[in-house]
Design a protein around this motif. Structure first.
Motif, PDB file in Angstrom:
ATOM      1  N   PHE A  29       4.669  26.127 -38.586  1.00  0.00           N
ATOM      2  CA  PHE A  29       5.130  26.195 -39.969  1.00  0.00           C
ATOM      3  C   PHE A  29       4.379  27.272 -40.743  1.00  0.00           C
ATOM      4  CE2 PHE A  29       6.797  21.738 -39.530  1.00  0.00           C
ATOM      5  CZ  PHE A  29       8.134  22.093 -39.701  1.00  0.00           C
ATOM      6  N   GLY A  30       3.089  27.415 -40.481  1.00  0.00           N
ATOM      7  CA  GLY A  30       2.316  28.478 -41.122  1.00  0.00           C
ATOM      8  C   GLY A  30       2.820  29.849 -40.711  1.00  0.00           C
ATOM      9  N   ALA A  31       3.111  30.021 -39.428  1.00  0.00           N
ATOM     10  CA  ALA A  31       3.641  31.296 -38.935  1.00  0.00           C
ATOM     11  C   ALA A  31       5.000  31.593 -39.558  1.00  0.00           C
ATOM     12  CB  ALA A  31       3.761  31.253 -37.414  1.00  0.00           C
ATOM     13  N   LEU A  32       5.830  30.573 -39.644  1.00  0.00           N
ATOM     14  CA  LEU A  32       7.153  30.755 -40.248  1.00  0.00           C
ATOM     15  C   LEU A  32       7.032  31.171 -41.710  1.00  0.00           C
ATOM     16  CD1 LEU A  32      10.246  30.407 -39.907  1.00  0.00           C
ATOM     17  CD2 LEU A  32       9.925  28.081 -40.727  1.00  0.00           C
ATOM     18  N   ILE A  34       4.436  32.657 -43.295  1.00  0.00           N
ATOM     19  CA  ILE A  34       3.851  33.991 -43.425  1.00  0.00           C
ATOM     20  C   ILE A  34       4.846  35.067 -43.008  1.00  0.00           C
ATOM     21  CG2 ILE A  34       2.086  35.526 -42.475  1.00  0.00           C
ATOM     22  CD1 ILE A  34       0.230  33.049 -42.461  1.00  0.00           C
ATOM     23  N   ASP A  35       5.541  34.866 -41.896  1.00  0.00           N
ATOM     24  CA  ASP A  35       6.465  35.883 -41.407  1.00  0.00           C
ATOM     25  C   ASP A  35       7.718  35.986 -42.282  1.00  0.00           C
ATOM     26  OD1 ASP A  35       4.796  36.707 -39.409  1.00  0.00           O
ATOM     27  OD2 ASP A  35       5.626  35.327 -37.926  1.00  0.00           O
ATOM     28  N   LEU A  36       8.223  34.878 -42.800  1.00  0.00           N
ATOM     29  CA  LEU A  36       9.358  34.954 -43.729  1.00  0.00           C
ATOM     30  C   LEU A  36       8.958  35.678 -45.010  1.00  0.00           C
ATOM     31  CD1 LEU A  36      11.229  31.542 -43.412  1.00  0.00           C
ATOM     32  CD2 LEU A  36      12.023  33.805 -42.758  1.00  0.00           C
ATOM     33  N   GLY A  37       7.751  35.438 -45.473  1.00  0.00           N
ATOM     34  CA  GLY A  37       7.253  36.166 -46.635  1.00  0.00           C
ATOM     35  C   GLY A  37       7.187  37.661 -46.365  1.00  0.00           C
ATOM     36  N   ASN A  38       6.785  38.029 -45.162  1.00  0.00           N
ATOM     37  CA  ASN A  38       6.739  39.444 -44.789  1.00  0.00           C
ATOM     38  C   ASN A  38       8.143  40.034 -44.724  1.00  0.00           C
ATOM     39  OD1 ASN A  38       5.465  41.897 -43.908  1.00  0.00           O
ATOM     40  ND2 ASN A  38       6.210  41.422 -41.854  1.00  0.00           N
ATOM     41  N   PHE A  39       9.112  39.299 -44.182  1.00  0.00           N
ATOM     42  CA  PHE A  39      10.495  39.782 -44.139  1.00  0.00           C
ATOM     43  C   PHE A  39      11.026  40.023 -45.550  1.00  0.00           C
ATOM     44  CE2 PHE A  39      11.100  37.447 -39.895  1.00  0.00           C
ATOM     45  CZ  PHE A  39      10.678  38.541 -39.186  1.00  0.00           C
ATOM     46  N   TRP A  40      10.751  39.117 -46.474  1.00  0.00           N
ATOM     47  CA  TRP A  40      11.207  39.284 -47.860  1.00  0.00           C
ATOM     48  C   TRP A  40      10.525  40.487 -48.511  1.00  0.00           C
ATOM     49  CZ3 TRP A  40      10.756  33.390 -48.448  1.00  0.00           C
ATOM     50  CH2 TRP A  40      11.970  32.803 -48.129  1.00  0.00           C
ATOM     51  N   ASN A 131      16.003  48.367 -38.757  1.00  0.00           N
ATOM     52  CA  ASN A 131      16.375  47.613 -37.566  1.00  0.00           C
ATOM     53  C   ASN A 131      15.878  48.334 -36.328  1.00  0.00           C
ATOM     54  OD1 ASN A 131      18.242  49.694 -37.052  1.00  0.00           O
ATOM     55  ND2 ASN A 131      19.859  48.608 -38.114  1.00  0.00           N
ATOM     56  N   ALA A 132      16.155  47.767 -35.188  1.00  0.00           N
ATOM     57  CA  ALA A 132      15.643  48.327 -33.939  1.00  0.00           C
ATOM     58  C   ALA A 132      16.273  49.672 -33.618  1.00  0.00           C
ATOM     59  CB  ALA A 132      15.890  47.347 -32.802  1.00  0.00           C
ATOM     60  N   VAL A 133      17.453  49.952 -34.168  1.00  0.00           N
ATOM     61  CA  VAL A 133      18.105  51.226 -33.885  1.00  0.00           C
ATOM     62  C   VAL A 133      17.399  52.356 -34.635  1.00  0.00           C
ATOM     63  CG1 VAL A 133      20.251  52.515 -34.148  1.00  0.00           C
ATOM     64  CG2 VAL A 133      20.305  50.123 -33.445  1.00  0.00           C
ATOM     65  N   GLU A 134      17.050  52.118 -35.905  1.00  0.00           N
ATOM     66  CA  GLU A 134      16.457  53.168 -36.730  1.00  0.00           C
ATOM     67  C   GLU A 134      14.938  53.190 -36.672  1.00  0.00           C
ATOM     68  OE1 GLU A 134      18.037  52.616 -40.600  1.00  0.00           O
ATOM     69  OE2 GLU A 134      20.077  52.981 -39.964  1.00  0.00           O
ATOM     70  N   GLY A 135      14.333  52.268 -36.027  1.00  0.00           N
ATOM     71  CA  GLY A 135      12.876  52.214 -35.947  1.00  0.00           C
ATOM     72  C   GLY A 135      12.461  50.902 -35.321  1.00  0.00           C
ATOM     73  N   ALA A 136      11.194  50.638 -35.328  1.00  0.00           N
ATOM     74  CA  ALA A 136      10.697  49.393 -34.767  1.00  0.00           C
ATOM     75  C   ALA A 136      11.150  48.231 -35.638  1.00  0.00           C
ATOM     76  CB  ALA A 136       9.174  49.435 -34.695  1.00  0.00           C
ATOM     77  N   PRO A 137      11.395  47.064 -35.037  1.00  0.00           N
ATOM     78  CA  PRO A 137      11.764  45.912 -35.847  1.00  0.00           C
ATOM     79  C   PRO A 137      10.608  45.521 -36.773  1.00  0.00           C
ATOM     80  CG  PRO A 137      11.415  45.268 -33.565  1.00  0.00           C
ATOM     81  CD  PRO A 137      11.321  46.762 -33.627  1.00  0.00           C
ATOM     82  N   VAL A 138      10.921  44.728 -37.772  1.00  0.00           N
ATOM     83  CA  VAL A 138       9.895  44.285 -38.719  1.00  0.00           C
ATOM     84  C   VAL A 138       8.822  43.526 -37.951  1.00  0.00           C
ATOM     85  CG1 VAL A 138       9.454  42.872 -40.743  1.00  0.00           C
ATOM     86  CG2 VAL A 138      11.554  44.186 -40.597  1.00  0.00           C
ATOM     87  N   SER A 139       7.575  43.862 -38.227  1.00  0.00           N
ATOM     88  CA  SER A 139       6.486  43.228 -37.497  1.00  0.00           C
ATOM     89  C   SER A 139       6.293  41.775 -37.929  1.00  0.00           C
ATOM     90  CB  SER A 139       5.189  44.009 -37.703  1.00  0.00           C
ATOM     91  OG  SER A 139       4.864  44.026 -39.072  1.00  0.00           O
ATOM     92  N   THR A 140       5.916  40.969 -36.966  1.00  0.00           N
ATOM     93  CA  THR A 140       5.580  39.569 -37.255  1.00  0.00           C
ATOM     94  C   THR A 140       4.100  39.390 -37.006  1.00  0.00           C
ATOM     95  OG1 THR A 140       6.122  38.919 -34.995  1.00  0.00           O
ATOM     96  CG2 THR A 140       7.874  38.702 -36.634  1.00  0.00           C
ATOM     97  N   PHE A 141       3.514  38.500 -37.785  1.00  0.00           N
ATOM     98  CA  PHE A 141       2.075  38.274 -37.655  1.00  0.00           C
ATOM     99  C   PHE A 141       1.767  37.129 -36.701  1.00  0.00           C
ATOM    100  CE2 PHE A 141       2.635  40.152 -41.892  1.00  0.00           C
ATOM    101  CZ  PHE A 141       1.873  41.286 -41.709  1.00  0.00           C
ATOM    102  N   LEU A 142       2.382  35.998 -36.923  1.00  0.00           N
ATOM    103  CA  LEU A 142       2.049  34.824 -36.124  1.00  0.00           C
ATOM    104  C   LEU A 142       3.189  34.317 -35.261  1.00  0.00           C
ATOM    105  CD1 LEU A 142       0.061  32.856 -38.837  1.00  0.00           C
ATOM    106  CD2 LEU A 142      -0.861  34.133 -36.938  1.00  0.00           C
ATOM    107  N   ALA A 143       4.428  34.589 -35.630  1.00  0.00           N
ATOM    108  CA  ALA A 143       5.566  34.046 -34.886  1.00  0.00           C
ATOM    109  C   ALA A 143       5.603  34.564 -33.451  1.00  0.00           C
ATOM    110  CB  ALA A 143       6.868  34.366 -35.600  1.00  0.00           C
ATOM    111  N   SER A 144       5.083  35.749 -33.236  1.00  0.00           N
ATOM    112  CA  SER A 144       5.106  36.296 -31.876  1.00  0.00           C
ATOM    113  C   SER A 144       4.235  35.482 -30.915  1.00  0.00           C
ATOM    114  CB  SER A 144       4.661  37.752 -31.885  1.00  0.00           C
ATOM    115  OG  SER A 144       3.371  37.866 -32.434  1.00  0.00           O
ATOM    116  N   THR A 145       3.293  34.723 -31.437  1.00  0.00           N
ATOM    117  CA  THR A 145       2.453  33.906 -30.568  1.00  0.00           C
ATOM    118  C   THR A 145       3.192  32.665 -30.067  1.00  0.00           C
ATOM    119  OG1 THR A 145       1.519  32.668 -32.414  1.00  0.00           O
ATOM    120  CG2 THR A 145       0.342  34.631 -31.695  1.00  0.00           C
ATOM    121  N   PHE A 146       4.256  32.303 -30.764  1.00  0.00           N
ATOM    122  CA  PHE A 146       5.027  31.143 -30.346  1.00  0.00           C
ATOM    123  C   PHE A 146       6.212  31.573 -29.529  1.00  0.00           C
ATOM    124  CE2 PHE A 146       2.692  29.612 -33.992  1.00  0.00           C
ATOM    125  CZ  PHE A 146       2.208  28.418 -33.503  1.00  0.00           C
TER     126      PHE A 146
END
Length: 146
Positions: A29-32, A34-40, A131-146
């Motif tokens: 839930f913490g990862a979700l 933090i990462d949703l906040g980063n997406f926004w 997006n992945a076509v125009e560059g790297a996807p948006v980075s995630t901080f904690l979700a990638s660990t799950f």
């Protein structure tokens, strides 16, 4: 020993067991969050870049076709000063930047396909994407660990 101490002896370790079972869920839930906040945040950066580029471009329009390249260059230059998730944006004519007409009554944008009279071209549409076509996807901080 009394009866209360005997009852507690059978309950030892329950806190550790509950913590071990709920900790992964709390971290997820913490990862979700933090990462949703980063997406926004990235979405807001893209919106700010598109708005600034469109405003810079439309300021250069004066009803003459000779101003079209100047308007596109102004929009491109302002867009290039913005970043989204630490990556500079590249707004290009025909792909992310369009000249056209904004109808105030219908609130609709009509792109100029080359045949619109110059006095009718009164708007610039800038579309900033990440997006992945125009560059790297948006980075995630904690979700990638799950």
């Amino acid at each position: 020993m009394n009866l209360r101490q005997d009852q507690r002896r059978g309950e030892r370790g329950n806190v550790a067991m509950i913590l071990a079972l709920t900790l992964p869920m709390l971290l997820a839930f913490g990862a979700l969050t933090i990462d949703l906040g980063n997406f926004w945040r990235v979405k807001t950066e893209l919106q700010n870049a598109a708005d600034a580029a469109a405003l810079a471009g439309v300021r250069q329009l004066n009803g003459q076709a000779s101003q079209y390249p100047i308007a596109i260059k102004a929009a491109h230059d302002v867009g290039a000063r913005h970043t989204a998730d630490g990556t500079a944006l590249n707004l290009t004519a025909g792909q992310n930047l369009e000249l056209g007409n904004w109808n105030y009554n219908t609130r609709a944008f009509t792109a100029d396909a080359g045949g619109m009279p110059a006095p009718q071209v009164n708007a610039v549409r800038a579309t900033a994407r990440r997006n992945a076509v125009e560059g790297a996807p948006v980075s995630t901080f904690l979700a990638s660990t799950f």
